[in-house]
Design an enzyme around this catalytic site. Sequence first.
Site, PDB file in Angstrom:
ATOM      1  N   HIS A  97      31.227  33.212  36.772  1.00  0.00           N
ATOM      2  CA  HIS A  97      32.211  33.974  36.719  1.00  0.00           C
ATOM      3  C   HIS A  97      32.996  33.881  35.411  1.00  0.00           C
ATOM      4  O   HIS A  97      34.024  32.970  35.428  1.00  0.00           O
ATOM      5  CB  HIS A  97      33.171  33.283  37.988  1.00  0.00           C
ATOM      6  N   HIS A 147      35.115  36.069  32.375  1.00  0.00           N
ATOM      7  CA  HIS A 147      35.711  37.235  31.811  1.00  0.00           C
ATOM      8  C   HIS A 147      35.497  37.494  30.245  1.00  0.00           C
ATOM      9  O   HIS A 147      36.410  36.769  29.663  1.00  0.00           O
ATOM     10  CB  HIS A 147      37.029  37.919  32.110  1.00  0.00           C
ATOM     11  N   LEU A 148      34.671  38.176  29.728  1.00  0.00           N
ATOM     12  CA  LEU A 148      34.531  38.264  28.144  1.00  0.00           C
ATOM     13  C   LEU A 148      35.224  39.138  27.437  1.00  0.00           C
ATOM     14  O   LEU A 148      35.394  39.020  26.139  1.00  0.00           O
ATOM     15  CB  LEU A 148      33.014  38.404  27.832  1.00  0.00           C
ATOM     16  N   ASN A 184      34.994  44.177  34.677  1.00  0.00           N
ATOM     17  CA  ASN A 184      36.359  44.689  34.562  1.00  0.00           C
ATOM     18  C   ASN A 184      36.905  44.749  32.952  1.00  0.00           C
ATOM     19  O   ASN A 184      37.830  44.187  32.456  1.00  0.00           O
ATOM     20  CB  ASN A 184      37.478  44.150  35.112  1.00  0.00           C
ATOM     21  N   HIS A 207      35.879  39.657  45.213  1.00  0.00           N
ATOM     22  CA  HIS A 207      37.287  38.938  45.247  1.00  0.00           C
ATOM     23  C   HIS A 207      37.814  38.972  46.415  1.00  0.00           C
ATOM     24  O   HIS A 207      38.246  40.219  46.808  1.00  0.00           O
ATOM     25  CB  HIS A 207      37.874  39.480  43.993  1.00  0.00           C
ATOM     26  N   HIS A 213      35.966  32.464  43.636  1.00  0.00           N
ATOM     27  CA  HIS A 213      37.238  31.523  43.511  1.00  0.00           C
ATOM     28  C   HIS A 213      37.640  31.475  44.814  1.00  0.00           C
ATOM     29  O   HIS A 213      38.929  31.881  45.015  1.00  0.00           O
ATOM     30  CB  HIS A 213      38.108  32.063  42.568  1.00  0.00           C
ATOM     31  N   ASN A 259      45.243  34.295  39.865  1.00  0.00           N
ATOM     32  CA  ASN A 259      45.073  35.009  41.050  1.00  0.00           C
ATOM     33  C   ASN A 259      43.366  34.795  41.375  1.00  0.00           C
ATOM     34  O   ASN A 259      42.741  35.467  40.795  1.00  0.00           O
ATOM     35  CB  ASN A 259      45.402  36.451  40.893  1.00  0.00           C
ATOM     36  N   ASP A 263      36.034  31.149  36.183  1.00  0.00           N
ATOM     37  CA  ASP A 263      36.927  32.590  36.082  1.00  0.00           C
ATOM     38  C   ASP A 263      37.620  32.683  35.156  1.00  0.00           C
ATOM     39  O   ASP A 263      38.856  33.029  34.969  1.00  0.00           O
ATOM     40  CB  ASP A 263      37.649  32.450  37.384  1.00  0.00           C
ATOM     41  N   HIS A 294      43.784  35.310  27.774  1.00  0.00           N
ATOM     42  CA  HIS A 294      44.923  36.279  27.419  1.00  0.00           C
ATOM     43  C   HIS A 294      45.535  35.678  26.087  1.00  0.00           C
ATOM     44  O   HIS A 294      45.593  34.568  26.021  1.00  0.00           O
ATOM     45  CB  HIS A 294      45.873  36.235  28.634  1.00  0.00           C
TER      46      HIS A 294
HETATM   47 ZN   LIG Z   1      38.964  37.450  40.922  1.00  0.00          ZN
END
Ligand SMILES: [Zn+2]
Length: 430
Positions: A60, A62-63, A94, A179, A232, A278, A305, A309
Site C-alpha cells: 500500500h 502512493h507514488l 489515485n 478503503h 489500513h 485517514n 499507506d 505530501h
Molecule cells: Zn485509503
Amino acid sequence: MTLLIKNGHLIDPSSGIDKISDILIKNKKIFEIKENIKSDNEKIIDASGLIITPGLIDMHVHLREPGQEHKETIKTGSQAAAAGGFTSIACMPNTSPVNDHSGVTKYIISKAKKIASVNIFPIAALSIGQKGKSLTEIADLIDAGAVAFSDDGMPVYNSQLMRRALEYAKEMNTLIIDHCEDLDLSSNGVMNEGYYSYLLGLNGIPDYSEEVMVARNIILAEKTNSRIHLAHMSTKGSVELIRAAKKKGVAVTSEVTPHHLFLDDSMLTDYSTHLKVNPPIRSKEDNESLIEAAAQGIIDVFATDHAPHSPDEKEVEFNEAPFGINGLETAVSLILDKLVNKKIISLNRFTEMFSCNPAKILNLKNKGKIKIGADADLTIIDTEKKITVDVNKFLSKSRNNPFHNWKLKGAPVMTIVGGKVIYSSLNPVK
Ligand SMILES: [Zn+2]
C-alpha cells in the site's frame, strides 16, 4: 552475476526456514541454501549476526507519479522503499490521471523498469475515475500488469458495484482492496471522534464510519464467495468483525500501518498536521486491539499507506492540511523496535506480515520466500542497530512523517533485488 551471502540467520515461515546458513545467488534467483558454501568468484557479503528475510513487500504505497511529482516520483519512492528494506511495492491508482486504463498501468510499469530499483506492482482503479459509478476494464488492466483493484482514498460506496467487482475479480483470479469508510458518517471530520476531538474543537470521524463498511464488505465477500482485502484497519470494532468473519471462513484479509499501531489521538494536542491521516489516528485502546490482532493472525499484513505530501501542503492549519503520512523509511524499524524486540511478535510473524502474506495475497509468484529457484529478493536486518529517525535524511521527496527524532532499535541494513544490492548501510560488499 553471482552473490554469496554468508552466515546470515535465514527466516522464512513459508518454507519453514529458521537457521543460520549461506545463500548463493545466480542469475537473479536463489541457487543454493546450505552451510559453508565454498566459492571463489562471487561477491561475498558477511551477514554474521544479521537476519535475512525474503524481500519485504509494501502492498500500500502512493507514488504520486503521474501527476504530482512534487510530492514523490516513481524514482524517489523506489529509493525510499529500498532504504526502508522493501524489495517490492504496490502503488495505488489515485494518481493524475487515475490509473483506470491500461495506458497508465503500462506507463508506470515501463517507467519503473527504466528507473526504479525495487519491483513496482500497480494497483488499478476499481471504478472509472475512482468515481464509484462503473467498473474499469478489469481484464485489460490485468493484461497490462495490474495486480489488484482499488479506489483507495475513496471508498466504493455503491454496494451493487462492489458486488459486481467481487464477482468479476473472483472469475479473473484477482484481488479487490477497499478503503472502508462511510463518507456521510465521516462528514467533515479531520481526526478520531472522541474526547480529544471535543477537547481540540476539531470535527471527528467516528470509529463506526470504518466499521459499517468493514461489515458490508465482509457480507459481500461472503455472499459472492470472493476474496477481499481491507486497507489500513484502524479500530477495535473492525478487528472484531474480521475475527468473526475469519472464524466463519470468509476470505477476508487486511492490513495495518505502523501509525495506527503506535500513535493515538492524545498526541494531537499540538495540532501537528503530520498526525493528520485517514483513517485517523485512533485511541490507545484501538492501538492495543490492533497489536493483538497482528500477533494473533487476525490482521495479515503490515503496510505503510505511504502518502507523501510537500511541506507547503502540510504547513497549514489542521483543518486545511491533506491527509497522509510518509512511511516507507520508518515502518520496518518501528515494527522491529515496538513489536519484535519487545517480544510481542516473533521474527517469523514479522516476516509473514511483511513478506509472505502480501506475496500470497497479491499472487506474486516467486516472491515472499527463501527457496531454491525463487527470485533473489532479500532483506537483511540488524535487530540490534540503534537509529534516530531523521526525516531530513529521507530518500523520499517528502518529509511528512510523525516519527522524527524517535529512537528505535532494529533496522534494515541491506536490500537485494534480483541478486543486486540496491541499498546498503553495511560495509562495502567485498
Ligand atoms: Zn485509503
